[in-house]
Design a protein around this motif. Structure first.
Motif, PDB file in Angstrom:
ATOM      1  N   UNK A 429      17.071 -34.517 -20.913  1.00 47.85           N
ATOM      2  CA  UNK A 429      16.086 -33.550 -21.402  1.00 47.85           C
ATOM      3  C   UNK A 429      16.796 -32.611 -22.378  1.00 47.85           C
ATOM      4  N   UNK A 430      16.269 -32.534 -23.591  1.00 48.47           N
ATOM      5  CA  UNK A 430      16.863 -31.657 -24.605  1.00 48.47           C
ATOM      6  C   UNK A 430      15.758 -30.936 -25.350  1.00 48.47           C
ATOM      7  N   UNK A 431      16.075 -29.728 -25.787  1.00 45.97           N
ATOM      8  CA  UNK A 431      15.075 -28.854 -26.376  1.00 45.97           C
ATOM      9  C   UNK A 431      14.951 -29.024 -27.877  1.00 45.97           C
ATOM     10  N   UNK A 432      13.739 -28.880 -28.374  1.00 45.89           N
ATOM     11  CA  UNK A 432      13.537 -28.875 -29.823  1.00 45.89           C
ATOM     12  C   UNK A 432      14.114 -27.589 -30.401  1.00 45.89           C
ATOM     13  N   UNK A 456      18.621 -42.050 -22.503  1.00 41.05           N
ATOM     14  CA  UNK A 456      17.372 -41.945 -23.265  1.00 41.05           C
ATOM     15  C   UNK A 456      16.795 -40.542 -23.126  1.00 41.05           C
ATOM     16  N   UNK A 457      16.084 -40.096 -24.168  1.00 40.68           N
ATOM     17  CA  UNK A 457      15.417 -38.795 -24.104  1.00 40.68           C
ATOM     18  C   UNK A 457      14.183 -38.868 -23.211  1.00 40.68           C
ATOM     19  N   UNK A 458      14.006 -37.872 -22.372  1.00 41.37           N
ATOM     20  CA  UNK A 458      12.792 -37.768 -21.562  1.00 41.37           C
ATOM     21  C   UNK A 458      11.589 -37.671 -22.504  1.00 41.37           C
ATOM     22  N   UNK A 459      10.636 -38.574 -22.320  1.00 41.75           N
ATOM     23  CA  UNK A 459       9.456 -38.579 -23.182  1.00 41.75           C
ATOM     24  C   UNK A 459       9.711 -39.150 -24.562  1.00 41.75           C
ATOM     25  N   UNK A 460      10.958 -39.605 -24.805  1.00 35.04           N
ATOM     26  CA  UNK A 460      11.270 -40.227 -26.084  1.00 35.04           C
ATOM     27  C   UNK A 460      11.493 -39.251 -27.224  1.00 35.04           C
TER      28      UNK A 460
END
Length: 589
Positions: A429-432, A456-460
């Protein structure tokens, strides 16, 4: 990264808001920006300020602020920033964050009697003209400790006050350890504690809450509805220099002088905080759209030659970090509970991922060295509590691969499997953030791919700030690890961030050794400074080894300030709750 508050810090934690990762492109791995920033002053030139004028402040964020105008319930840095013209702590400090008698209230500690006496000065008034009272001090504790408010600020640290635990658990309707000798409308509140702690002489210690809440104004609102109430969201009361005139939800706040302010009339007629996208920040500085704008570090080269501004800088008490989810928060028991079968429970896996991160190169590339890798969870500004010998996790792909091989994470085709042979997919999980947040996160994913880890990024995709913290705080099962950050309290106790009994321990790790070390650094023995320093160093070594939370970077904090402005300072003695003391700021004569 949260003050980000999570914000901030004066009170309990400066909790933890995420400072958005800021980076822009340059073609060199350079430290020129850092060399320049290190020479900047910490305050504007001292001049006589005139009365009047409107100050426009940019709140640089790519997301609306939540607009919770109450320190007991507020956890995001943007809301803390836009609240700062009105929000004032009970205590002022010197430049070493030691509490003094110059603020709205005084603090007297009695180790023998185990009491902390808070005395509010006469004439310290809310913006409706009512005197701040002992009940307002007690009420702030009630907001934090009452489960119905769902305050993220509560931690077992507060149980040092007699009766706090019973109140939190609903066994008592009042906090027995808070005495008001002159009654609720008096100005004295005495905290009766199980013991006093060495950090209590300093702001941000996490045991003594440093704010008050207007009981007369909020008392008829059910605790469960407090956070969503108009009294918190639209028409809040403060005893600081300014009061709210208008809120455009999530976008701007207009402040006008609090005519009852105890230090006298502030200099400005109006302060307007306005949200600005990080991608527009450099243009805002160059066009002088605002009087104060935080520099986005990746855009430094675009703004460094701007005329008619003073650049004010410091290395703040803050850091960004990588955290591995290994458990959940148990709301009924008010504690973190580790999952012995957590996907990220293998220390070798965590260490390998930390060694695979090329953090130093990334931030030299994108920020000219204005953001820089740090080795430990106690930043250097904490002085001798910082372990200078700590090496942390410097980039070493070979070592990362060796650790995984030895631990049994074998390659099956492109990706490694778990030691039991089952497939391993890791969800990040990474923030915009600004324009270069995406390439930075993709870089880290590629680094982990290089050592055979399928990340992989959560939610892509990157996740918006408010949604990000919702997932982190509520232990979304899809999240295995996350990149975030803190603004820190000014007293280095780790109880409020990484103990078993704090919601802010978002990794949810709990070990006997961690509990022991955190308790020792705040123990009675820790009144001996050498002993306390030793325990902080031991804790840093332990945390580096365990790698549940791995620090990544800190950043120079640079503000571009209109050259006509005076009284703006980042010195500890000139700030309050981690923010500017706005009553001193004005236009120079």
């Amino acid at each position: 990264m949260k003050k980000g508050k999570l914000l901030g810090s004066v009170g309990v934690l400066t909790a933890a808001t995420l400072t958005l990762v800021a980076c822009g492109k340059s073609n060199t791995k350079s430290n020129e920006g850092a060399k320049t920033a290190s020479k900047f002053p910490i305050q504007t030139p001292v001049k006589t300020a005139k009365q009047g004028g409107t100050l426009k402040v940019a709140e640089v964020t790519n997301t609306p602020f939540t607009g919770v105008f109450n320190e007991e319930l507020q956890m995001d840095q943007p809301s803390a920033d836009v609240t700062s013209p009105g929000q004032e702590s009970l205590f002022d400090t010197d430049d070493h964050y030691k509490i003094n008698d110059k603020g709205p209230a005084t603090l007297k500690l009695d180790r023998k009697a185990k009491t902390a006496t808070i005395t509010i000065k006469k004439g310290v008034k809310w913006s409706d003209g009512k005197q701040v009272t002992a009940k307002d001090v007690e009420f702030a504790y009630e907001i934090i400790a009452n489960k119905a408010t769902k305050s993220q600020r509560y931690a077992t640290q507060f149980n040092i006050i007699n009766g706090m635990s019973d109140y939190h658990e609903g066994k008592s309707k009042t906090i027995s350890g808070i005495e008001m000798p002159d009654g609720p409308n008096g100005r004295v509140a005495i905290l009766h504690c199980k013991e006093l702690k060495p950090g209590m002489y300093y702001s941000g210690n996490g045991y003594i809450w440093e704010m008050a809440a207007p009981y007369h104004y909020l008392k008829n609102i059910p605790f469960s509805k407090l956070e969503s109430s108009d009294e918190i969201r639209k028409k809040p009361l403060f005893f600081g220099p300014y009061q709210v005139k208008n809120v455009v939800r999530g976008q701007s706040v207009t402040w006008v002088p609090n005519k009852y302010y105890w230090r006298g009339k502030p200099k400005l007629d109006k302060i307007v905080y306005q949200v600005v996208s990080p991608n527009s920040a450099s243009q805002a500085i160059k066009s002088h759209k605002f009087d104060i704008t935080r520099v986005t570090n990746s855009q430094w080269k675009q703004v460094k030659d701007t005329k008619k501004v003073n650049f004010i800088a410091q290395i703040p008490l803050a850091y960004s970090y990588l955290a591995f989810k290994v458990g959940k928060w148990d709301a009924k028991k008010s504690k973190n509970v580790m999952n012995p079968h957590a996907k990220m429970g293998n220390k070798s896996l965590r260490q390998a991922m930390a060694y695979a991160m090329n953090t130093d190169d990334v931030y030299k590339h994108y920020t000219d060295g204005l953001s820089f890798q740090i080795p430990t969870l106690i930043p250097e500004p904490f002085g001798d509590y910082f372990d200078k010998s700590a090496k942390g996790y410097t980039y070493n792909i070979k070592k990362a691969n060796q650790i995984l091989d030895k631990a049994g994470f074998k390659k099956k085709g492109k990706w490694r499997t778990n030691p039991n042979g089952k497939p391993l997919t890791i969800n990040l999980l990474a923030m915009s953030g600004n324009a270069i947040q995406q390439p930075i996160i993709q870089n880290y994913i590629q680094q982990w791919n290089k050592i055979g880890l399928n990340v992989k990024l959560v939610g892509g995709r990157l996740t918006e700030f408010n949604s990000f913290y919702d997932k982190v705080q509520n232990d979304d099962p899809k999240v295995d690890l996350f990149l975030a950050g803190w603004n820190l309290s000014t007293e280095p106790s780790q109880e409020q961030m990484y103990s078993e009994g704090t919601m802010s321990n978002y990794s949810r790790f709990v070990t006997p050794e961690n509990t022991k070390l955190i308790q020792e650094m705040d123990s009675q023995k820790a009144f001996d400074h050498k002993y306390r320093v030793q325990k902080f160093h031991e804790w840093q070594k332990y945390m580096i080894d365990q790698a549940y939370v791995v620090p990544t970077k800190n950043d120079y904090r640079i503000d571009a300030v209109n050259s006509k402005i005076t009284g703006y300072s980042l010195k500890p003695s000139q700030t309050n709750n981690g923010h500017q003391l706005w009553y001193k700021v004005g236009y120079a004569k």
